[in-house]
Scaffold this motif. Structure first.
Motif, short mmCIF file in Angstrom:
data_model
loop_
_atom_site.label_atom_id
_atom_site.label_comp_id
_atom_site.label_asym_id
_atom_site.label_seq_id
_atom_site.Cartn_x
_atom_site.Cartn_y
_atom_site.Cartn_z
N LEU A 1 0.83 -1.20 0.00
CA LEU A 1 0.00 0.00 0.00
C LEU A 1 0.87 1.26 0.00
O LEU A 1 0.49 2.27 -0.59
CB LEU A 1 -0.94 0.01 1.21
CG LEU A 1 -2.10 -0.98 1.15
CD1 LEU A 1 -2.84 -0.99 2.48
CD2 LEU A 1 -3.05 -0.66 0.00
N GLY B 1 -5.89 -2.99 4.68
CA GLY B 1 -6.93 -3.02 3.66
C GLY B 1 -8.27 -3.49 4.20
O GLY B 1 -9.29 -3.38 3.55
N ARG C 1 -6.04 0.96 7.15
CA ARG C 1 -5.62 1.38 5.81
C ARG C 1 -6.67 1.08 4.74
O ARG C 1 -6.35 1.00 3.56
CB ARG C 1 -4.27 0.77 5.44
CG ARG C 1 -3.24 0.93 6.52
CD ARG C 1 -1.97 1.60 6.24
NE ARG C 1 -1.71 2.20 4.99
CZ ARG C 1 -0.57 2.04 4.33
NH1 ARG C 1 0.38 1.27 4.80
NH2 ARG C 1 -0.36 2.67 3.20
N ASP D 1 -6.74 3.74 2.03
CA ASP D 1 -5.63 3.64 1.08
C ASP D 1 -5.94 2.61 0.00
O ASP D 1 -5.68 2.85 -1.18
CB ASP D 1 -4.34 3.24 1.80
CG ASP D 1 -3.86 4.28 2.78
OD1 ASP D 1 -4.21 5.47 2.62
OD2 ASP D 1 -3.12 3.91 3.71
N LEU D 2 -6.49 1.47 0.39
CA LEU D 2 -6.79 0.43 -0.58
C LEU D 2 -7.94 0.86 -1.49
O LEU D 2 -7.86 0.69 -2.71
CB LEU D 2 -7.14 -0.88 0.12
CG LEU D 2 -7.50 -2.02 -0.85
CD1 LEU D 2 -6.34 -2.35 -1.76
CD2 LEU D 2 -7.94 -3.23 -0.08
#
Length: 139
Positions: free
Chosen positions: A54, A72, A76, A79-80
């Motif tokens: 990432l 993910g 985060r 971000d994903l």
């Protein structure tokens, strides 16, 4: 098509060149994915640390994200989702309680599901089946 998985993979979509990522020593792909998709020339498998991926991925937007790790999913997520192309499917598993899960897992699941309700760029549906998959799409 560009794919990501806990064993990240990438390929070509609509004539874009295939991106080949190299596996680092010590990381292995789930054996089922290469068994079923290994002959497809659009897919290349890589074992990598998801958090680092990432941080460093700079390729085309992903067509699909199947996440089987904490980055993910439990952290985060934004971000994903930003890496997914609009309409790109997002799939996770392990959302239902099971004895083999580490301590605190269900607490993270509850926080994850609550976080999904606040996302304007993702529609998501958890399923009460097997280990608890969930599917969604970036909008």
């Amino acid at each position: 098509m560009s794919l990501t998985h806990h064993c990240a993979s990438a390929g070509a979509k609509h004539g874009r060149p295939r991106r080949r990522w190299r596996a680092r020593p010590g990381f292995k792909c789930a054996p089922r994915a290469p068994l079923h998709l290994g002959a497809d020339p659009r897919v290349v498998f890589e074992g990598a640390d998801a958090g680092r991926r990432l941080d460093t991925y700079s390729g085309p937007r992903l067509s699909l994200a199947y996440v089987d790790c904490r980055p993910g999913t439990f952290h985060r997520l934004a971000d994903l989702i930003e890496l997914l192309e609009p309409g790109g499917p997002y799939a996770v598993d392990d959302l239902l309680p099971q004895a083999i899960r580490p301590a605190g897992h269900q607490g993270r699941v509850g926080s994850f599901l609550a976080q999904l309700l606040e996302r304007a760029n993702l529609r998501f549906t958890p399923l009460r089946w097997t280990s608890g998959p969930g599917v969604g799409a970036r909008i």
